[in-house]
Design a protein around this motif. Structure first.
Motif, PDB file in Angstrom:
ATOM      1  N   LYS A   1       0.642  -1.016  -0.182  1.00  0.00           N
ATOM      2  CA  LYS A   1      -0.459  -0.376  -0.297  1.00  0.00           C
ATOM      3  C   LYS A   1       0.585   1.388   0.014  1.00  0.00           C
ATOM      4  O   LYS A   1       1.907   0.926   0.906  1.00  0.00           O
ATOM      5  CB  LYS A   1      -1.078  -0.104   1.526  1.00  0.00           C
TER       6      LYS A   1
ATOM      7  N   ILE B   1       0.998   5.209   0.676  1.00  0.00           N
ATOM      8  CA  ILE B   1      -0.296   6.431   1.139  1.00  0.00           C
ATOM      9  C   ILE B   1       1.245   7.850   1.189  1.00  0.00           C
ATOM     10  O   ILE B   1       1.754   7.720   1.387  1.00  0.00           O
ATOM     11  CB  ILE B   1      -0.306   5.614   2.474  1.00  0.00           C
TER      12      ILE B   1
ATOM     13  N   ASP C   1      -1.730  11.047   3.607  1.00  0.00           N
ATOM     14  CA  ASP C   1      -2.785  10.583   4.251  1.00  0.00           C
ATOM     15  C   ASP C   1      -3.688   9.606   3.391  1.00  0.00           C
ATOM     16  O   ASP C   1      -4.836   9.516   3.670  1.00  0.00           O
ATOM     17  CB  ASP C   1      -3.088  11.229   5.491  1.00  0.00           C
TER      18      ASP C   1
ATOM     19  N   PRO D   1      -4.394   6.919  -0.102  1.00  0.00           N
ATOM     20  CA  PRO D   1      -4.061   5.974  -0.396  1.00  0.00           C
ATOM     21  C   PRO D   1      -4.345   5.724  -1.856  1.00  0.00           C
ATOM     22  O   PRO D   1      -5.489   6.923  -2.560  1.00  0.00           O
ATOM     23  CB  PRO D   1      -4.765   4.866  -0.355  1.00  0.00           C
TER      24      PRO D   1
ATOM     25  N   SER E   1      -4.531   3.994  -5.066  1.00  0.00           N
ATOM     26  CA  SER E   1      -4.675   2.690  -5.137  1.00  0.00           C
ATOM     27  C   SER E   1      -4.422   2.742  -6.662  1.00  0.00           C
ATOM     28  O   SER E   1      -5.008   2.792  -7.375  1.00  0.00           O
ATOM     29  CB  SER E   1      -6.468   2.142  -4.437  1.00  0.00           C
TER      30      SER E   1
ATOM     31  N   TYR F   1      -4.139   1.453   9.476  1.00  0.00           N
ATOM     32  CA  TYR F   1      -3.627   1.288   7.733  1.00  0.00           C
ATOM     33  C   TYR F   1      -4.191  -0.335   7.587  1.00  0.00           C
ATOM     34  O   TYR F   1      -3.348  -1.464   8.281  1.00  0.00           O
ATOM     35  CB  TYR F   1      -2.335   0.810   7.325  1.00  0.00           C
TER      36      TYR F   1
ATOM     37  N   VAL G   1       3.651  -1.609   3.845  1.00  0.00           N
ATOM     38  CA  VAL G   1       2.612  -0.187   4.320  1.00  0.00           C
ATOM     39  C   VAL G   1       4.053   1.104   3.651  1.00  0.00           C
ATOM     40  O   VAL G   1       5.073   1.898   4.527  1.00  0.00           O
ATOM     41  CB  VAL G   1       2.020   1.076   4.810  1.00  0.00           C
TER      42      VAL G   1
ATOM     43  N   ILE H   1       4.832   5.350   3.691  1.00  0.00           N
ATOM     44  CA  ILE H   1       3.655   6.196   4.025  1.00  0.00           C
ATOM     45  C   ILE H   1       4.395   7.331   3.819  1.00  0.00           C
ATOM     46  O   ILE H   1       5.864   7.602   4.223  1.00  0.00           O
ATOM     47  CB  ILE H   1       3.025   6.352   4.993  1.00  0.00           C
TER      48      ILE H   1
ATOM     49  N   GLU I   1     -12.278   4.296   9.173  1.00  0.00           N
ATOM     50  CA  GLU I   1     -12.349   4.517   7.111  1.00  0.00           C
ATOM     51  C   GLU I   1     -13.441   3.760   6.305  1.00  0.00           C
ATOM     52  O   GLU I   1     -14.090   2.520   6.402  1.00  0.00           O
ATOM     53  CB  GLU I   1     -11.302   4.196   7.044  1.00  0.00           C
TER      54      GLU I   1
ATOM     55  N   GLN J   1     -14.125   3.577   2.154  1.00  0.00           N
ATOM     56  CA  GLN J   1     -13.812   4.393   0.630  1.00  0.00           C
ATOM     57  C   GLN J   1     -14.118   3.801  -0.529  1.00  0.00           C
ATOM     58  O   GLN J   1     -14.313   2.828  -0.429  1.00  0.00           O
ATOM     59  CB  GLN J   1     -12.299   3.650   0.524  1.00  0.00           C
TER      60      GLN J   1
END
Length: 928
Positions: A188, A190, A193, A195, A197, A246, A253, A255, A459, A461
């Motif tokens: 992932k 980010i 903050d 994402p 995708s 996350y 991840v 970030i 969260e 999405q």
């Protein structure tokens, strides 16, 4: 009485003598680019138990300091920790300092600034969390002349340097894996903050990916070239267990955070044989709002011998920050634009292939941070993300002389005679949307001696597509085939994710200082409903088409001794399947039939005309109940510090199961004769055909990957006498992958038997049979060790930062086919799977053989791969610097002879680049 008086005189004289033997350090601390004085700054003398704080005027005093040279450290929240070396204290003298501090991460030391490059280092050599986290500062990013996030991540342990810096090709990162499909898609990214995708990227199948240098990223990792390196403030990589905050990842991840307030107006230009780049950044304040902007243009020639294969990147971003409620509430809004223009127009290509990808990407985000009290903070983030997909491929095609069809639905029409040589054009145009919302609360409190740090939130999405999609002329299909048709993106449902998370990170001194965190994240992919009593029935609390996953996160850190600590983590993480696997393109099978038309001529005679027919069969591969997949991670670590040196050992194991993978399925169809075309009632079967490898594939949750290994890190503070910092990382990874037992792995060839056929084994075919044998899936594995060495040297008086890097690769071996069996375990016949035993497989002649090279370990790569690089940054004048890098300084291509007899290079060729940057304000002041 006289004795007592003499004693006081002696003590007073001694104190005067001691004062004359001591010195004093005083100074004023201000914020950079302003006259604001900073209060409550901790001022500490390194290696001595002496410290003080600056007052409300930013002034500080350290009395009674013995003569000598000292390192002075300045620490304040919201600012880089500052190190001033070689502060000289003389007996009876006052040393006065004017100190400037820069906004930034208080956990990093700022040693000096070279032009606009800030030379920093971590304050703490030992990891502060149970999890393994790698952090990269903006100074390191600029020093190495990175052009994108992918270049930045070369500093992560275990990442092999295989290409030069630049924008020449699609870029991704492998974290503790070798880039298998599930791992690449499961990493992932980010940014601020938000994402980034590829979940709903539908640029799959025939299009820019095939036969061109222009590549899409569907069902794989996000193309990291889009993220401009010069605008990054810091990068954090969580390669093992991740925070409960996350989700939607199985392989770590990444970030990345872009620059925030107080960014000086600064220009930077770079040039290397592959990429030219220019970047302008800065900040200003208007309408009580702090603005930060960044403009970037990058250009890659890729192969300088070929005209028309360039890559262009245009990037722009704007941040706006406001404070409200006496600075308790901060609202940050961000707008980011990125465009990739990737071309492939090689005139020397015999197939006249032309292609481009002209996507652009716009993101609006809003973050609100409300500090309710000293211990409680509320946070909210929402974003709207839009990608415009625009790709095209043009290619010279050849096919057998024959007939084609324009049917989009099942049916039969008279074939349309087509040219055997033609140009195909495939255009993919669509709108890709993503909408996200996140809210969280952090709260600190004590229960007795236990400090709790609570993190809780949720969260949501939603991602979807619309637009014309993939379009082409049905009579001039790509690759000369008829298995695909044009497809609109507007007809495809989207993907939604709903997540809840809760974590308690507890710190206490038990027998030893202990940090323990326990957390849970619930990830639901395409949820249909909420059923709170379902857990009592051992069912999911969220009903979801792609599944609901419980992902616990546990971590433990024990401070065994002052400089020794032990870390242990356990975690689970899950990933949604790609939209292109849930709703793949329909599979079209065009079959040549024969039609007969009876006519009566003008003279009364009857005649027949044979008409070529094309019957189209449509197989809907909709896979709407394909599930997500989940990984389980275990990690143990031991850290030891020896003064300015620290060692870390990490061992890890990761198991990922139920990875969606495509499985080929045999197809049976019939060819018909239509004696009374177009009357369907009298058609008769001419032939039954079984195709073993038609290209008809459906994704199933059958894949698995097991990754294990260890990491070793040695790092130091900047050693005072040498002005050097050393870093060594060694990473060993062993990866094994395959498909789960019970999966039918079909042969690529079908078998035909007539009733009574007798094989040499004596087996007699009982009937006419058309079959496709299937076998037990094989496995594969790979191992590799990568060792990175880095030495940083700073000559403060000369304004030089020099970095020498070396990379060594050992034990790079792999096995292509493992766990092989020669016997078929069954065969496909008339839509059924019929299992058989090994003896029957032998009798029916279904046993298969393997190439010896495919079933033996490839250890042809010798353990002599080294790659040496050097980077130097030099301050020119205030606010300006020049940087130079040379990669593979000995031009060692590390050629080796493969097991197939050919020679291959393992290192990129010698490569160099130069960069210049300047703060424009300082530049203009210098000119004046």
């Amino acid at each position: 009485m006289r004795t007592l008086l003499l004693f006081f005189v002696f003590v007073f004289a001694l104190s005067l003598f001691a004062q004359n033997q001591s010195g004093q350090i005083t100074g004023v601390i201000v914020k950079t680019d302003s006259d604001e004085r900073l209060s409550n700054v901790i001022v500490r003398i390194e290696s001595k138990n002496r410290s003080t704080k600056s007052d409300e005027n930013g002034e500080f005093i350290l009395d009674d300091v013995p003569p000598g040279n000292y390192y002075l450290i300045f620490i304040k929240k919201g600012f880089y920790s500052l190190v001033i070396p070689e502060v000289k204290v003389k007996a009876g003298k006052v040393t006065t300092l004017n100190v400037t501090m820069y906004p930034g991460n208080a956990n990093e030391f700022l040693f000096l600034e070279i032009g606009g490059i800030q030379v920093t280092a971590q304050r703490d050599l030992l990891p502060q969390e149970p999890e393994t986290i790698h952090r990269i500062s903006s100074g390191e990013i600029e020093h190495m002349q990175a052009t994108s996030l992918a270049d930045v991540l070369e500093m992560i342990p275990g990442n092999e340097k295989a290409t030069n810096l630049g924008l020449q090709s699609k870029q991704k990162i492998n974290l503790r894996n070798f880039g298998d499909a599930g791992s690449a898609f499961g990493t992932k990214i980010i940014l601020d903050d938000v994402p980034l995708s590829n979940n709903v990227d539908l640029q799959t199948g025939v299009g820019v990916n095939y036969g061109t240098k222009v590549q899409a990223s569907a069902e794989s990792q996000y193309d990291l070239r889009e993220i401009v390196a010069d605008n990054l403030q810091r990068v954090e990589v969580q390669s093992g267990a991740t925070s409960v905050e996350y989700g939607d990842n199985t392989s770590g991840v990444i970030i990345a955070t872009t620059r925030t307030e107080n960014v000086p107006t600064r220009i930077k230009v770079k040039n290397n044989p592959d990429t030219k780049e220019a970047n302008l950044m800065g900040s200003f304040k208007r309408w009580n709002t702090n603005f930060v902007y960044n403009l970037n243009y990058g250009y890659s020639e890729r192969d300088i011998r070929i005209k028309g294969d360039e890559f262009h990147r245009i990037g722009a971003s704007l941040k706006a920050s406001n404070y409200f409620l006496q600075k308790k509430l901060k609202m940050t809004q961000g707008l980011r634009f990125s465009r990739k223009i990737e071309e492939d127009n090689d005139e020397s290509d015999p197939e006249k292939t032309r292609a481009y990808n002209r996507d652009f990407h716009i993101t609006y985000s809003q973050r609100i941070n409300f500090k309710h009290s000293k211990n409680t903070t509320f946070y909210m983030r929402n974003f709207l993300d839009y990608k415009r997909r625009n790709s095209w491929r043009h290619k010279l095609e050849t096919r057998d002389l024959g007939y084609a069809t324009t049917l989009m639905e099942p049916g039969t029409i008279e074939g349309i005679f087509t040219d055997p040589v033609y140009f195909s054009d495939v255009r993919t145009i669509g709108d890709e949307w993503s909408l996200g919302f996140k809210v969280k609360i952090t709260h600190r409190f004590f229960t007795g001696k236990f400090l709790h740090r609570i993190l809780a939130g949720g969260e949501y999405q939603k991602e979807w597509n619309n637009g014309p999609g993939k379009q082409f002329d049905l009579l001039r299909p790509p690759n000369g085939g008829g298995n695909i048709r044009p497809r609109s993106f507007s007809d495809i449902p989207g993907i939604s994710q709903l997540s809840l998370f809760l974590e308690d990170r507890i710190t206490a001194r038990l027998i030893v200082p202990t940090t323990f965190n326990i957390g849970l994240r619930i990830d639901s992919y395409n949820p249909d409903g909420f059923f709170p009593i379902n857990p009592l029935k051992n069912e999911d609390i969220f009903k979801a088409r792609q599944g609901t996953f419980l992902n616990p996160r546990l971590g433990l850190k024990l401070k065994l001794f002052k400089d020794t600590q032990f870390r242990l983590t356990f975690s689970k993480a899950s990933k949604t399947p790609a939209l292109s696997m849930l709703y793949p393109e329909k599979f079209y099978l065009d079959v040549n039939d024969i039609g007969i038309i009876h006519q009566t001529l003008a003279d009364g005679r009857d005649t027949t005309i044979t008409v070529p027919l094309i019957s189209t069969y449509v197989y809907d591969r909709t896979n709407s109940h394909l599930k997500g997949y989940q990984s389980t991670k275990y990690e143990v670590g031991l850290d030891q510090r020896f003064g300015d040196f620290a060692l870390s050992f990490n061992g890890f194991l990761q198991k990922t199961n139920n990875i969606p993978q495509y499985l080929g399925i045999p197809l049976t169809y019939y060819r018909y004769e239509w004696p009374q075309w177009p009357d369907e009632s009298q058609k008769t079967v001419m032939e039954k055909v079984l195709i073993a490898s038609s290209g008809y594939k459906i994704a199933r949750n059958v894949g698995w990957v097991n990754n294990s290994g260890f990491e070793f890190l040695l790092r130091t503070h900047r050693l005072p006498k040498l002005n050097m910092r050393f870093f060594i990382s060694a990473s060993y990874v062993f990866s094994r992958s395959g498909k789960r037992d019970g999966v039918a792995y079909f042969s690529s060839a079908s078998r035909y038997y007539s009733a009574g056929d007798t094989l040499s084994s004596g087996w007699v075919a009982p009937e006419d049979m058309q079959i496709v044998p299937y076998y037990k899936p094989t496995t594969s594995w790979r191992q590799k060790t990568i060792i990175n060495y880095k030495i940083d040297y700073i000559a403060r008086s000369l304004g030089i930062w020099l970095t020498f890097r070396a990379q060594q690769v050992l034990w790079d071996r792999y096995l292509l086919l493992g766990n092989v069996t020669t016997h078929a375990i069954g065969y496909y016949k008339d839509g059924q799977l019929i299992p058989i035993d090994p003896q029957t497989s032998t009798l029916m002649g279904l046993d298969r053989s393997y190439d010896e090279l495919s079933t033996s370990v490839d250890d042809s790569k010798p353990n002599d791969k080294w790659l040496f690089s050097v980077i130097v940054s030099k301050s020119l004048f205030k606010g300006a610097e020049i940087s130079l890098f040379v990669e593979n300084i000995f031009n060692d291509m590390a050629y080796y002879k493969t097991r197939y007899g050919s020679y291959s290079a393992r290192n990129p060729e010698m490569f160099w680049g130069v960069a210049f940057s300047a703060k424009l304000d300082d530049l203009f002041k210098t000119g004046q």
